[in-house]
Design a protein around this motif. Structure first.
Motif, mmCIF file in Angstrom:
data_model
loop_
_atom_site.group_PDB
_atom_site.id
_atom_site.type_symbol
_atom_site.label_atom_id
_atom_site.label_comp_id
_atom_site.label_asym_id
_atom_site.label_seq_id
_atom_site.Cartn_x
_atom_site.Cartn_y
_atom_site.Cartn_z
ATOM 1 N N VAL A 49 3.133 69.112 55.999
ATOM 2 C CA VAL A 49 4.127 68.150 56.896
ATOM 3 C C VAL A 49 3.514 66.598 56.160
ATOM 4 N N THR A 50 2.483 66.872 55.718
ATOM 5 C CA THR A 50 1.962 65.728 54.942
ATOM 6 C C THR A 50 2.294 65.795 53.101
ATOM 7 N N ARG A 51 2.969 67.413 52.938
ATOM 8 C CA ARG A 51 2.880 66.712 51.497
ATOM 9 C C ARG A 51 3.614 66.082 51.037
ATOM 10 N N SER A 52 5.073 66.436 51.919
ATOM 11 C CA SER A 52 5.956 65.185 51.332
ATOM 12 C C SER A 52 6.157 64.245 51.830
ATOM 13 N N PRO A 53 7.229 62.800 51.530
ATOM 14 C CA PRO A 53 6.804 61.467 52.431
ATOM 15 C C PRO A 53 8.844 61.933 52.742
ATOM 16 N N ALA A 54 9.507 62.961 52.489
ATOM 17 C CA ALA A 54 11.383 63.431 53.447
ATOM 18 C C ALA A 54 10.539 64.393 54.207
ATOM 19 N N ALA A 55 9.624 64.864 54.454
ATOM 20 C CA ALA A 55 9.208 66.034 55.469
ATOM 21 C C ALA A 55 9.069 65.316 57.269
ATOM 22 N N ASP A 56 10.293 65.810 57.401
ATOM 23 C CA ASP A 56 10.586 65.053 59.447
ATOM 24 C C ASP A 56 8.979 66.002 60.045
ATOM 25 N N THR A 57 8.259 65.219 60.598
ATOM 26 C CA THR A 57 6.859 65.637 61.577
ATOM 27 C C THR A 57 7.446 66.318 63.071
ATOM 28 N N PRO A 91 16.006 56.137 76.953
ATOM 29 C CA PRO A 91 15.374 56.769 76.095
ATOM 30 C C PRO A 91 15.563 56.386 74.613
ATOM 31 N N LEU A 92 15.100 56.700 73.624
ATOM 32 C CA LEU A 92 15.183 56.347 71.988
ATOM 33 C C LEU A 92 14.901 56.978 71.048
ATOM 34 N N ASP A 93 15.781 57.418 70.298
ATOM 35 C CA ASP A 93 15.697 58.339 69.446
ATOM 36 C C ASP A 93 14.572 57.805 68.235
ATOM 37 N N SER A 94 14.902 56.555 67.712
ATOM 38 C CA SER A 94 14.658 55.334 67.164
ATOM 39 C C SER A 94 14.460 54.047 67.430
ATOM 40 N N THR A 113 7.935 54.575 62.868
ATOM 41 C CA THR A 113 7.444 55.476 61.408
ATOM 42 C C THR A 113 8.318 56.748 61.863
ATOM 43 N N ASP A 114 8.387 58.347 60.727
ATOM 44 C CA ASP A 114 8.739 59.469 61.385
ATOM 45 C C ASP A 114 7.815 59.961 62.743
ATOM 46 N N TYR A 115 6.765 59.222 62.480
ATOM 47 C CA TYR A 115 6.172 60.034 63.946
ATOM 48 C C TYR A 115 6.479 59.834 65.601
ATOM 49 N N ASN A 116 6.715 58.657 65.333
ATOM 50 C CA ASN A 116 6.833 58.162 66.633
ATOM 51 C C ASN A 116 8.001 57.565 66.579
ATOM 52 N N LYS A 117 9.205 58.552 66.592
ATOM 53 C CA LYS A 117 10.415 57.823 66.720
ATOM 54 C C LYS A 117 11.345 57.824 67.888
#
Length: 501
Positions: A199-207, A425-428, A461-465
């Motif tokens: 996951v951490t190799r690409s900035p576009a990868a979703d966690t 609830p929030l998706d982002s 951010t991607d990991y806490n949306k």
């Protein structure tokens, strides 16, 4: 530094000049007064120089073998921490910062002196690099020095220095990944190790959501994620946090301000960016000598300012890094390195543009849709300003509650956190607030930041949306201030006003 031995040669003399300011800066964070800071810095510097000499002598004797040690500056900084621990044990703890004293007796401090495989992966990864690579990484990332200046200090080709730094960053990531896999960990951490690498190799990868939750509760895996995620500007925080342990983020901020004060925001190459040294002319030699004298005078001035009494006040002390689990424990989530000149408050350099003054404004009505839920506040009349919140309170219950916590404050900056509890609830999410006295955010973690005048917007951010109903989202930041520093106003979540207090 009168109690230090004299430099052995020109190389060591340059080392003294280069490293003393860094050592004194960290010592000032660790102590409760400027006098104690100067003494701690002298003792630690003497100890660290002895270690440098012994390590370099060992390397010379063992030809073909590389001694595993830290670069010079981080080695001297760890000597500050070691000396502070010795003060605590010998009954001089009252001279240290109270938060540091608590940290020295915690499990987090024990990690730095415990079994090697249990130490932070950033510390182990930096030790595993070749000395030249480690020096390049620390000077460019942790000391915030411009890359052309780093290249000249290390004798590198300025034209290829950026490529070499990118390669070294990759080497560091590989060492940290290997060290993370070698670390003792439970079954849950082991099950996420390879996914974390991917996951951490690409900035576009979703966690994935399950990995995000794990990183929010596991400090060691969050530390590893910060070292493995080279994009996003979190590497400096990962380095300083992993090597220093206590006060890493505050040290990083001080070094950024010091670099900007010495070099000036408009001079990326630094004060020694003179002409070609190979021309051999008397004019070039005179220029270089004059610049050297100027650099020495600036260093002396910085030392004198650092020793002034204000440096040891409680308000000037910094945060404990890595001691609190949760999303903020991941030091790799800080935004890109140096703040823009127009948004930072330094001790010297060109004056920043005028700070916009907030105007009288009304609170936006969350019941009414708006194409831009978090616009920069606009002026309104006194008659209309107070009516909006009363209408909002009666027409729709608040969907969120916001808590603002001023963690620490020093003469030109402060650290704070914002925690928002959502009823839905929030998706982002997007949280916005207004600083009414010209405060400027320079760093933020656990959120992406933008600031338009006094209005600050923090985006997930991607990991806490994802946040469940009744759940909390939190982020922290460092900002500059002058004059007064009141809490922010008009805190909103996705355009809806939050209750506070």
């Amino acid at each position: 530094m009168s109690d230090l031995s004299a430099p052995q040669d020109a190389t060591e003399a340059a080392l003294f000049s280069e490293c003393w300011d860094a050592v004194l800066s960290y010592a000032d964070l660790c102590t409760a007064g400027s006098t104690a800071a100067a003494q701690l810095a002298r003792e630690a510097f003497a100890q660290g120089i002895r270690e440098v000499r012994e390590a370099e002598a060992t390397t010379v004797r063992a030809v073909g073998r590389r001694s595993s040690r830290l670069p010079r500056i981080p080695l001297l900084l760890t000597a500050v921490r070691t000396t502070a621990a010795a003060w605590e044990e010998s009954g001089q703890g009252h001279r240290l910062d109270p938060d540091l004293r608590l940290w020295l007796h915690s499990e987090n401090a024990a990690r730095f002196t415990g079994p090697p495989l249990s130490r932070p992966v950033a510390l182990r990864g930096l030790r595993d690099l070749q000395q030249a690579d480690a020096e390049l990484l620390w000077l460019a990332e942790a000391e915030s020095l411009p890359l052309p200046l780093v290249a000249r200090r290390l004798g590198l080709d300025a034209a290829t220095a950026a490529d070499e730094l990118a390669q070294v960053r990759g080497f560091f990531r590989d060492r940290c990944h290997r060290n993370h896999l070698d670390s003792p960990m439970d079954a849950e951490c082991r099950s996420y190790a390879r996914l974390l690498d991917a996951v951490t190799r690409s900035p576009a990868a979703d966690t994935p959501e399950d990995l995000s939750k794990h990183l929010a509760t596991c400090v060691r895996c969050a530390e590893a994620a910060a070292c493995l995620r080279l994009h996003g500007g979190g590497l400096p925080g990962a380095l300083t946090g992993g090597v220093l342990g206590w006060g890493g983020l505050a040290y990083l901020e001080r070094r950024r301000r010091a670099a900007e004060a010495r070099l000036g925001p408009g001079r990326p190459d630094g004060p020694d960016a003179g002409g070609d040294p190979a021309d051999g002319t008397g004019r070039a030699r005179a220029t270089r000598n004059g610049l050297l004298v100027a650099a020495v005078l600036v260093s002396g001035l910085a030392l004198a300012v650092s020793l002034m009494p204000f440096g040891g006040t409680d308000a000037d002390k910094a945060i404990r890094t890595g001691a609190t689990p949760g999303p903020a424990a991941d030091p790799g989530l800080y935004p890109p390195a140096a703040p823009a000149p127009s948004t930072s408050a330094t001790d010297s350099g060109p004056a920043s543009p005028g700070i916009p003054q907030p105007s009288s404004e009304g609170t936006p009505d969350p019941a009414k849709p708006h194409p831009d839920p978090d616009p920069e506040p606009q002026g309104s009349t006194a008659a209309t300003a107070p009516t909006a919140p009363r209408t909002t309170a009666s027409s729709r219950p608040s969907v969120c509650h916001a808590a603002y916590d001023l963690v620490n404050q020093w003469p030109v900056g402060f650290q704070a956190t914002v925690t928002v509890t959502t009823t839905e609830p929030l998706d982002s999410w997007r949280v916005a607030f207004t600083f009414e006295d010209g405060q400027r955010v320079t760093q933020m973690w656990d959120a992406d930041v933008s600031q338009n005048g006094p209005r600050v917007t923090a985006t997930a951010t991607d990991y806490n949306k994802a946040v469940p109903a009744g759940g909390k989202l939190a982020f922290g930041f460092i900002a500059s201030w002058t004059g007064t520093n009141p809490p922010p106003s008009d805190i909103t979540l996705d355009g809806h006003s939050c209750t506070t207090g």
